[in-house]
Design an enzyme around this catalytic site. Structure first.
Site, mmCIF file in Angstrom:
data_model
loop_
_atom_site.group_PDB
_atom_site.id
_atom_site.type_symbol
_atom_site.label_atom_id
_atom_site.label_comp_id
_atom_site.label_asym_id
_atom_site.label_seq_id
_atom_site.Cartn_x
_atom_site.Cartn_y
_atom_site.Cartn_z
ATOM 1 N N HIS A 71 33.672 43.889 31.475
ATOM 2 C CA HIS A 71 33.532 45.173 32.182
ATOM 3 C C HIS A 71 33.846 46.359 31.282
ATOM 4 O O HIS A 71 33.468 47.485 31.592
ATOM 5 C CB HIS A 71 34.300 45.183 33.508
ATOM 6 C CG HIS A 71 35.775 45.436 33.435
ATOM 7 N ND1 HIS A 71 36.712 44.429 33.473
ATOM 8 C CD2 HIS A 71 36.484 46.583 33.347
ATOM 9 C CE1 HIS A 71 37.930 44.945 33.414
ATOM 10 N NE2 HIS A 71 37.820 46.257 33.334
ATOM 11 N N ASP A 129 35.615 37.332 32.275
ATOM 12 C CA ASP A 129 35.444 38.766 31.990
ATOM 13 C C ASP A 129 35.722 39.077 30.515
ATOM 14 O O ASP A 129 36.708 39.712 30.175
ATOM 15 C CB ASP A 129 36.388 39.561 32.906
ATOM 16 C CG ASP A 129 36.047 41.047 32.958
ATOM 17 O OD1 ASP A 129 35.257 41.514 32.104
ATOM 18 O OD2 ASP A 129 36.576 41.741 33.848
ATOM 19 N N SER A 157 42.934 46.680 30.628
ATOM 20 C CA SER A 157 41.791 45.786 30.598
ATOM 21 C C SER A 157 41.433 45.499 29.152
ATOM 22 O O SER A 157 41.328 46.417 28.344
ATOM 23 C CB SER A 157 40.597 46.416 31.292
ATOM 24 O OG SER A 157 40.711 46.203 32.656
#
Ligand code: ARG
Ligand code: GLU
Length: 712
Positions: A83, A218, A647
């Site tokens: 992402h 991810d 992230s």
């Protein structure tokens, strides 16, 4: 060890010296080395951060200003989330060659794809510079204080001799009580190396976002390139792979619950030191207001997206963006209630006042300011959500600025061109009739919820969403700004050049556009009733919060303080752990490939599984990547205190080996941005075993594995 952790984390009162009990995102030069070692760390704080020799920090970068990434090979191979790389993966995609859907794996370095504009930042050094920045500020307040700090900061930066590829940035910590200087090196040639298909990298999509148990791969891979001297350079085909001072070895050893782990990265923003009153307002007023606006938007979008594939594709990213914060806020409100954040803070304030009665004045001041600000802050929350949900209003706002620029002579051919380009981007994924429905709903909510003093005149006519829908569709259908109405026989959607060719006529038409009038009416009412009030009170609150922060630190001597996240490099640590978020519900700490197959819905846009992965599952072709259960672990949770910006951060083991890739938190613990609670707050990571399994068995990208140092 386990016992001590549990006791200190859950039972002991606020005075316990267990630093990580409130969570903690520590400045890497100020680590709690002893506690980290007590919890199991086998390396030293210097191994993590040392400005004078290679250390783990040399393998951790801020990725494109928002996420984190880490170097996993001697040739500058970079790992971050899918992402985080999403926009770049998308920008290399076409209908015929859709890298988001199919994934992408360069066959060799020549096949890696450049991404103009993408940067990575290394932190070469960190120094506390409080005395320099605050020198001569005694007795100053308000604007005079800000001006002196600015002057000192500029002088400090000018005094620093750094290399021409470095820059110095000074950051405020503890609400202006301390200052730190960062030496930053920015590399500008960052190429896409690989990404799994979205059905792996985004598996579970919005349904599973923020949710545990999770099964998302991810991750994506990039590579940093440098000039021949290994220094930053603009993209050039002559650049060479960057040779890092340090890269992370990757461990695929089995993980156990309670293993020590730490996460190293760039957390964006937390507010852990707010007074009880502020938390109460977030929990009872502003979060619910923003949630309610997004509730209605998501409902309208979802209805159409479920039945129309073209709409689904156009709105996928927008929906994900709106849903991401919405879902986090819902978890945050629940978590604040459940962790009794307000009650805890009230008790804490009492205990502080008992030790230092002067603190009462600060708390009283904060209570008064927050209560006075509350109605304005609530109006701001509703107002700011309008254009975030209703793109028609965002378009009205853009066109209105364009008109202002033209009329004040500030518009240039260049600014008009970039405005047109921006519009084309918006129209590409915009359906005027659908957005008219969204606009109708959020306007009704705004009109119904606004206190009379804030309600723009005329807006009382917008309280009925069904009536709004008719009005808005009419206006939208005939408007230039939605790309649906025409001017000189053209629309902004079909022939934008023609529409903008006659500027005088365009401005004239825009002036009578009811959508622009509606937005300007709402905006001017906000500006006149709310904006100055809310910001002036915020200035008062900030000054009080600075005092309150200093008082907490001076009074609560047993507590180890860390500064709230502010996008600077931090270390957080904890243990691999499951959780018990609700009565009779307990979560294990890791998930497996078998769980992906349990969630598998053939053809579904969120839960489809690629054929090749199903084959690997059926043939149990897991190689060295299975754990002792015989299955491949996919995701796992730990008690690390993380937030947005973490992230892509590396999760490391006791020896500083990479064991996971941070990408999310579990829903029940997202109040950790305001009130970390070790019972519910968990970060979620992709297991390195799953990452390497995908690179090896799924993508067959053995050349990348050969670069890495894999610890079996
Ligand atoms: N919740 C994570 C974050 O805040 C992941 C967001 C991206 N994933 C998604 N399904 N929208 O950024
Ligand atoms: N997904 C978040 C990010 O993009 C990390 C999750 C969190 O907020 O902890 O930074």
């Amino acid at each position: 060890m386990k016992r001590r952790f549990l006791l200190s984390a859950i039972l002991l009162p606020a005075t316990m010296a267990f630093a990580q009990q409130y969570g903690g995102m520590w400045i890497p030069t100020e680590l709690n080395e002893k506690e980290m070692k007590d919890l199991g760390m086998k390396i030293s704080a210097k191994d993590i951060f040392d400005p004078s020799k290679a250390s783990i920090k040399d393998a951790v970068v801020q990725f494109d200003g928002g996420c984190t990434a880490e170097i996993i090979s001697p040739q500058g191979l970079l790992l971050t989330n899918h992402h985080c790389g999403y926009d770049n993966i998308q920008s290399h995609s076409t209908v015929e060659n859709d890298l988001l859907t199919n994934g992408f794996w360069a066959k060799n370095m020549d096949g890696e794809l450049p991404n103009p504009g993408v940067t990575v930042d290394f932190i070469a050094d960190i120094k506390e510079v409080t005395s320099q920045i605050l020198s001569g500020t005694d007795g100053l307040t308000g604007a005079a204080l800000d001006a002196k700090i600015k002057q000192n900061t500029e002088a400090y930066i000018a005094s620093q001799k750094v290399e021409n590829y470095q820059k110095v940035s000074v950051k405020s910590m503890y609400y202006g009580n301390k200052f730190y200087a960062y030496v930053i090196e920015t590399y500008k040639d960052v190429r896409l190396v690989g990404a799994p298909p979205s059905s792996i990298g985004k598996f579970g999509s919005d349904t599973d976002n923020w949710v545990w148990p999770r099964h998302t791969g991810d991750f994506s891979m990039f590579r940093i390139y440098a000039d021949k001297n290994n220094k930053p350079a603009e993209y050039s085909k002559d650049n060479v792979p960057y040779k890092p001072k340090h890269f992370l070895p990757i461990s695929i050893k089995d993980k156990q619950e309670n293993d020590f782990t730490f996460v190293f990265g760039f957390p964006g923003r937390t507010t852990e030191y707010l007074p009880a009153i502020a938390v109460e307002k977030v929990m009872n007023e502003t979060d619910p207001a923003m949630i309610s606006m997004r509730d209605v938007t998501l409902k309208v979008l979802d209805e159409k997206m479920r039945t129309d594939n073209a709409t689904r594709i156009k709105y996928a990213s927008k929906y994900a963006r709106i849903a991401n914060a919405w879902k986090k806020w819902i978890g945050e409100v629940e978590g604040l209630k459940k962790s009794n954040a307000v009650g805890k803070k009230q008790e804490y304030e009492k205990s502080l006042i008992a030790k230092n009665p002067e603190i009462k004045a600060t708390i009283d001041g904060l209570n008064k300011a927050y209560n006075e600000q509350a109605p304005y802050a609530l109006n701001r929350a509703y107002y700011s959500e309008l254009p975030r949900n209703a793109e028609t209003l965002a378009l009205a706002s853009l066109f209105s600025s364009y008109m202002d620029a033209v009329e004040s002579g500030k518009s240039s051919p260049k600014s008009v061109e970039s405005f047109k380009a921006r519009l084309a981007e918006i129209y590409k994924d915009y359906e005027g009739d659908l957005d008219a429905k969204v606009t109708a709903q959020v306007l009704a909510l705004y009109a119904n919820k606004s206190q009379a003093q804030f309600l723009p005149s005329g807006l009382e006519k917008f309280k009925d969403p069904n009536a709004n829908a008719v009005t808005l569709e009419n206006w939208s259908k005939n408007s230039i700004i939605t790309g649906r109405g025409s001017l000189n026989g053209a629309t902004t959607y079909s022939d934008i050049d023609k529409v903008f060719a006659d500027q005088t006529k365009l401005i004239q038409t825009l002036k009578s556009d009811p959508l622009i009038q509606l937005w300007n009416n709402i905006k001017s009412s906000y500006v006149s009733t709310t904006h100055a009030k809310v910001t002036n009170l915020q200035t008062d609150i900030d000054a009080l919060q600075k005092t309150f922060m200093a008082q907490q630190m001076a009074t609560d001597k047993d507590r180890k303080f860390f500064p709230d996240a502010n996008s600077t490099l931090r270390v957080t640590y904890g243990k691999i752990k499951g959780s018990t978020p609700r009565d009779a519900v307990s979560y294990a700490y890791k998930t497996h490939l078998a769980g992906i197959m349990e969630k598998y819905i053939p053809g579904d846009y969120e839960f489809d599984v690629p054929k090749k992965l199903i084959n690997l599952y059926n043939s149990k072709d897991y190689g060295i990547y299975k754990d002792k259960s015989g299955d491949v672990p996919v995701n796992f949770t730990a008690t690390n205190h993380t937030t947005g910006g973490n992230s892509g951060s590396p999760a490391l083991d006791a020896y500083g080996n990479l064991i996971g890739l941070n990408f999310d938190r579990q829903w029940e613990g997202t109040m950790s941005d305001i009130n970390f609670d070790p019972r519910f707050s968990r970060n979620i990571m992709v297991d390195t075993k799953y990452i390497l399994f995908i690179v090896d068995k799924y993508a067959d990208a053995k050349w990348l594995l050969n670069e890495m140092k894999i610890i079996k």
